[in-house]
Design a protein around this motif. Structure first.
Motif, short mmCIF file in Angstrom:
data_model
loop_
_atom_site.label_atom_id
_atom_site.label_comp_id
_atom_site.label_asym_id
_atom_site.label_seq_id
_atom_site.Cartn_x
_atom_site.Cartn_y
_atom_site.Cartn_z
N GLN A 33 0.62 -1.50 -0.25
CA GLN A 33 -0.26 -0.49 -0.10
C GLN A 33 0.86 0.85 -0.08
O GLN A 33 0.47 2.27 -0.26
CB GLN A 33 -1.01 0.27 1.81
CG GLN A 33 -2.07 0.78 1.19
CD GLN A 33 -2.54 0.78 -0.25
OE1 GLN A 33 -3.18 0.05 -0.41
NE2 GLN A 33 -3.36 2.45 -0.65
N GLU A 34 2.37 1.00 0.52
CA GLU A 34 2.89 2.23 1.05
C GLU A 34 3.76 2.34 -0.56
O GLU A 34 3.43 4.02 -1.05
CB GLU A 34 3.70 2.51 1.70
CG GLU A 34 5.00 3.38 2.36
CD GLU A 34 4.32 4.54 2.41
OE1 GLU A 34 4.78 5.55 2.67
OE2 GLU A 34 3.31 4.43 2.64
N VAL A 35 4.18 1.52 -1.38
CA VAL A 35 4.68 1.15 -2.59
C VAL A 35 3.19 2.47 -3.82
O VAL A 35 3.63 3.32 -4.65
CB VAL A 35 5.15 0.38 -3.41
CG1 VAL A 35 5.39 -0.05 -4.90
CG2 VAL A 35 6.01 0.04 -2.41
N ASP A 36 1.97 1.61 -3.45
CA ASP A 36 0.79 2.14 -4.12
C ASP A 36 0.75 3.41 -4.22
O ASP A 36 0.68 4.05 -5.16
CB ASP A 36 -0.05 1.35 -3.62
CG ASP A 36 -1.44 1.90 -4.93
OD1 ASP A 36 -1.14 2.70 -5.39
OD2 ASP A 36 -2.34 1.10 -4.56
N ARG A 37 0.83 4.14 -2.92
CA ARG A 37 -0.02 5.56 -2.66
C ARG A 37 2.16 6.27 -2.96
O ARG A 37 1.10 7.46 -3.70
CB ARG A 37 0.06 5.88 -0.63
CG ARG A 37 0.26 7.41 -0.34
CD ARG A 37 0.09 7.02 0.21
NE ARG A 37 1.25 6.80 1.48
CZ ARG A 37 2.11 7.71 1.65
NH1 ARG A 37 2.55 9.11 0.96
NH2 ARG A 37 4.37 7.87 2.58
N VAL A 38 2.89 6.05 -3.31
CA VAL A 38 3.98 6.44 -3.11
C VAL A 38 3.91 6.65 -4.79
O VAL A 38 4.47 7.94 -5.28
CB VAL A 38 5.50 6.04 -2.63
CG1 VAL A 38 6.13 7.22 -3.72
CG2 VAL A 38 5.44 6.50 -1.19
N ALA A 39 3.63 6.09 -5.64
CA ALA A 39 3.97 5.76 -7.11
C ALA A 39 3.17 6.32 -7.83
O ALA A 39 3.34 7.42 -8.58
CB ALA A 39 3.83 4.05 -7.27
N SER A 40 1.58 6.49 -6.87
CA SER A 40 0.90 7.30 -7.61
C SER A 40 0.84 8.50 -7.30
O SER A 40 0.50 9.28 -8.46
CB SER A 40 -0.55 6.44 -6.87
OG SER A 40 -1.03 4.82 -6.87
N HIS A 41 1.27 9.49 -6.13
CA HIS A 41 0.54 10.76 -6.11
C HIS A 41 2.31 11.88 -5.97
O HIS A 41 2.38 12.84 -5.85
CB HIS A 41 0.58 10.46 -4.25
CG HIS A 41 -0.30 10.32 -4.39
ND1 HIS A 41 -1.96 10.62 -5.34
CD2 HIS A 41 -1.38 9.26 -3.85
CE1 HIS A 41 -3.08 9.76 -5.24
NE2 HIS A 41 -2.27 8.86 -4.27
N GLN A 42 3.70 10.48 -6.23
CA GLN A 42 4.74 10.83 -5.65
C GLN A 42 6.01 11.31 -6.28
O GLN A 42 5.66 10.36 -7.73
CB GLN A 42 5.65 11.01 -4.36
CG GLN A 42 4.13 11.09 -3.39
CD GLN A 42 5.15 10.87 -2.25
OE1 GLN A 42 6.40 10.58 -1.74
NE2 GLN A 42 4.78 11.23 -0.50
#
Length: 175
Positions: A92-101
């Motif tokens: 989930q952390e990878v998903d969040r970082v890859a999607s928004h940063q």
């Protein structure tokens, strides 16, 4: 060498006492068949008691082994559940970082790979392929983005669902 002259009268006295005891006990038994039946009954009773105790001890040992096996399975299932949960948090952390940063710190992907390796150690063979497919899709998305500019959630949809189904099966949550 020992003298036998004094022992003869003692032997005869003991023999007379033994004869008297046998006569008195023979008077209480009506027939020699009673003695035979008592011996047979005693043997059968001993055999039945021995057989019952053997069956009971085997049953108790079997129950104890089953309890140990169930406890061991519960511990393995708990270790798998914890590893899956930790992996999903990292995913989930990878998903969040890859999607928004735009800035993608490598610690995030390293944490994912660490959790992946921990899960791979405790997971069954049927979880290994979906796990690899999901982590590879996350890794590629993290470093290179998604193919054809698709949204990340769409790119991860199939591998995530396949992993989720395999994880539920792994934990016996597939209704």
């Amino acid at each position: 060498m020992r003298s036998t002259t004094g022992s003869a009268p003692q032997f005869e006295g003991a023999l007379a006492t033994l004869k008297r005891l046998l006569r008195n006990s023979a008077a209480t038994l009506t027939d020699w068949h009673d003695v035979t039946w008592l011996a047979v009954l005693g043997t059968l009773l001993g055999t039945v008691i021995g057989s019952v105790s053997t069956v009971l001890s085997n049953s108790l040992a079997s129950r104890a082994a089953r309890r140990e096996r169930l406890a061991s399975e519960a511990q393995r299932r708990e270790a798998r559940r914890q590893a899956i949960e930790e992996f999903l948090e990292a995913a989930q952390e990878v998903d969040r970082v890859a999607s928004h940063q735009e800035d993608r710190p490598p610690e995030v992907i390293h944490r994912l790979w660490l959790r992946n390796h921990r899960l791979a150690i405790v997971a069954s063979n049927r979880l290994q392929d979906p796990l690899k497919e999901f982590v590879d899709a996350l890794d590629t998305s993290f470093w290179e983005g998604t193919p054809d500019g698709r949204p990340l959630w769409r790119h991860l949809h199939k591998p995530r669902d396949r992993f989720g189904l395999a994880a539920r099966t792994e934990l016996n949550f597939n209704d």
